[in-house]
Motif scaffolding. Structure first.
Motif, PDB file in Angstrom:
ATOM      1  N   ALA A   1       8.168  -4.707   9.427  1.00  0.00           N
ATOM      2  CA  ALA A   1       8.629  -4.380   8.081  1.00  0.00           C
ATOM      3  C   ALA A   1       9.330  -3.023   8.113  1.00  0.00           C
ATOM      4  O   ALA A   1       8.849  -2.093   8.764  1.00  0.00           O
ATOM      5  CB  ALA A   1       7.461  -4.340   7.110  1.00  0.00           C
ATOM      6  N   HIS A   2      10.457  -2.934   7.426  1.00  0.00           N
ATOM      7  CA  HIS A   2      11.194  -1.674   7.326  1.00  0.00           C
ATOM      8  C   HIS A   2      11.290  -1.321   5.845  1.00  0.00           C
ATOM      9  O   HIS A   2      11.575  -2.167   5.007  1.00  0.00           O
ATOM     10  CB  HIS A   2      12.597  -1.816   7.924  1.00  0.00           C
ATOM     11  N   TYR A   3      11.034  -0.043   5.551  1.00  0.00           N
ATOM     12  CA  TYR A   3      11.029   0.412   4.164  1.00  0.00           C
ATOM     13  C   TYR A   3      12.076   1.498   3.963  1.00  0.00           C
ATOM     14  O   TYR A   3      12.371   2.261   4.882  1.00  0.00           O
ATOM     15  CB  TYR A   3       9.640   0.976   3.818  1.00  0.00           C
ATOM     16  N   ASN A   4      12.630   1.573   2.750  1.00  0.00           N
ATOM     17  CA  ASN A   4      13.601   2.633   2.453  1.00  0.00           C
ATOM     18  C   ASN A   4      12.859   3.926   2.111  1.00  0.00           C
ATOM     19  O   ASN A   4      11.627   3.980   2.164  1.00  0.00           O
ATOM     20  CB  ASN A   4      14.572   2.212   1.346  1.00  0.00           C
ATOM     21  N   LYS A   5      13.604   4.969   1.756  1.00  0.00           N
ATOM     22  CA  LYS A   5      13.013   6.282   1.500  1.00  0.00           C
ATOM     23  C   LYS A   5      12.039   6.280   0.336  1.00  0.00           C
ATOM     24  O   LYS A   5      11.138   7.102   0.264  1.00  0.00           O
ATOM     25  CB  LYS A   5      14.115   7.310   1.251  1.00  0.00           C
ATOM     26  N   THR A   6      12.204   5.353  -0.604  1.00  0.00           N
ATOM     27  CA  THR A   6      11.295   5.295  -1.757  1.00  0.00           C
ATOM     28  C   THR A   6      10.094   4.391  -1.490  1.00  0.00           C
ATOM     29  O   THR A   6       9.248   4.221  -2.354  1.00  0.00           O
ATOM     30  CB  THR A   6      12.034   4.804  -3.021  1.00  0.00           C
ATOM     31  N   GLY A   7      10.029   3.813  -0.298  1.00  0.00           N
ATOM     32  CA  GLY A   7       8.881   2.978   0.054  1.00  0.00           C
ATOM     33  C   GLY A   7       9.054   1.508  -0.260  1.00  0.00           C
ATOM     34  O   GLY A   7       8.135   0.716  -0.051  1.00  0.00           O
ATOM     35  N   GLU A   8      10.242   1.129  -0.753  1.00  0.00           N
ATOM     36  CA  GLU A   8      10.486  -0.283  -1.042  1.00  0.00           C
ATOM     37  C   GLU A   8      10.835  -1.023   0.237  1.00  0.00           C
ATOM     38  O   GLU A   8      11.513  -0.500   1.109  1.00  0.00           O
ATOM     39  CB  GLU A   8      11.652  -0.414  -2.034  1.00  0.00           C
ATOM     40  N   SER A   9      10.389  -2.246   0.334  1.00  0.00           N
ATOM     41  CA  SER A   9      10.658  -3.064   1.510  1.00  0.00           C
ATOM     42  C   SER A   9      12.134  -3.446   1.548  1.00  0.00           C
ATOM     43  O   SER A   9      12.678  -3.962   0.580  1.00  0.00           O
ATOM     44  CB  SER A   9       9.800  -4.332   1.462  1.00  0.00           C
ATOM     45  N   GLU A  10      12.784  -3.148   2.667  1.00  0.00           N
ATOM     46  CA  GLU A  10      14.189  -3.498   2.846  1.00  0.00           C
ATOM     47  C   GLU A  10      14.366  -4.691   3.776  1.00  0.00           C
ATOM     48  O   GLU A  10      15.321  -5.428   3.673  1.00  0.00           O
ATOM     49  CB  GLU A  10      14.959  -2.311   3.432  1.00  0.00           C
ATOM     50  N   LEU A  11      13.448  -4.843   4.716  1.00  0.00           N
ATOM     51  CA  LEU A  11      13.585  -5.878   5.719  1.00  0.00           C
ATOM     52  C   LEU A  11      12.208  -6.280   6.208  1.00  0.00           C
ATOM     53  O   LEU A  11      11.344  -5.446   6.424  1.00  0.00           O
ATOM     54  CB  LEU A  11      14.412  -5.345   6.904  1.00  0.00           C
ATOM     55  N   MET A  12      12.009  -7.590   6.373  1.00  0.00           N
ATOM     56  CA  MET A  12      10.764  -8.063   6.960  1.00  0.00           C
ATOM     57  C   MET A  12      11.100  -9.207   7.899  1.00  0.00           C
ATOM     58  O   MET A  12      11.837 -10.120   7.549  1.00  0.00           O
ATOM     59  CB  MET A  12       9.776  -8.537   5.903  1.00  0.00           C
ATOM     60  N   ARG A  13      10.584  -9.116   9.108  1.00  0.00           N
ATOM     61  CA  ARG A  13      10.773 -10.165  10.101  1.00  0.00           C
ATOM     62  C   ARG A  13       9.418 -10.556  10.651  1.00  0.00           C
ATOM     63  O   ARG A  13       8.574  -9.710  10.895  1.00  0.00           O
ATOM     64  CB  ARG A  13      11.658  -9.683  11.246  1.00  0.00           C
TER      65      ARG A  13
END
Length: 116
Positions: A23-35
């Motif tokens: 899982a990759h998150y943006n600076k605000t902690g929102e999920s941007e990518l999940m594999r």
């Protein structure tokens, strides 16, 4: 970034990887990518022919190998890979010769610097 690895117990090998989630998150902690990945077949301690890991570079390919303290350079010739003192500056591309350390991180493959 968060990487979660799942394991299962194999009768012969003990714990083996059965899957993972990246899982990759943006600076605000929102999920941007999940594999997610799942292991569908696994064999442990099987014999593999060493030729499986040999790389056949085309003649003329310039190659480098990362070594402690710098790099070692080679040129692929018809008779085999020949060490050279330094890279030819005319050629902007070179292939990285995988070292044992790199093979632990990824499959043994030469990577072209300019191919992305």
């Amino acid at each position: 970034m968060k990487l979660t690895v799942q394991y299962k117990t194999d009768k012969k090998a003990g714990s083996v990887v059965s899957g993972w989630t990246y899982a990759h998150y943006n600076k605000t902690g929102e999920s941007e990518l999940m594999r997610k990945g799942r292991v569908t077949h696994c064999e442990v301690n099987v014999k593999i022919d060493p030729s499986h890991f040999k790389i056949a570079f085309p003649v003329g390919t310039r190659i480098w190998e990362d070594i402690p303290g710098g790099r070692r350079y080679y040129l692929q010739k018809a008779e085999g890979m020949v060490p050279v003192k330094e890279p030819n500056q005319e050629h902007k591309t070179a292939n990285r010769l995988d070292t044992a350390e790199n093979r632990l991180r990824a499959p043994s493959r030469a990577q072209n610097e300019n191919k992305r």
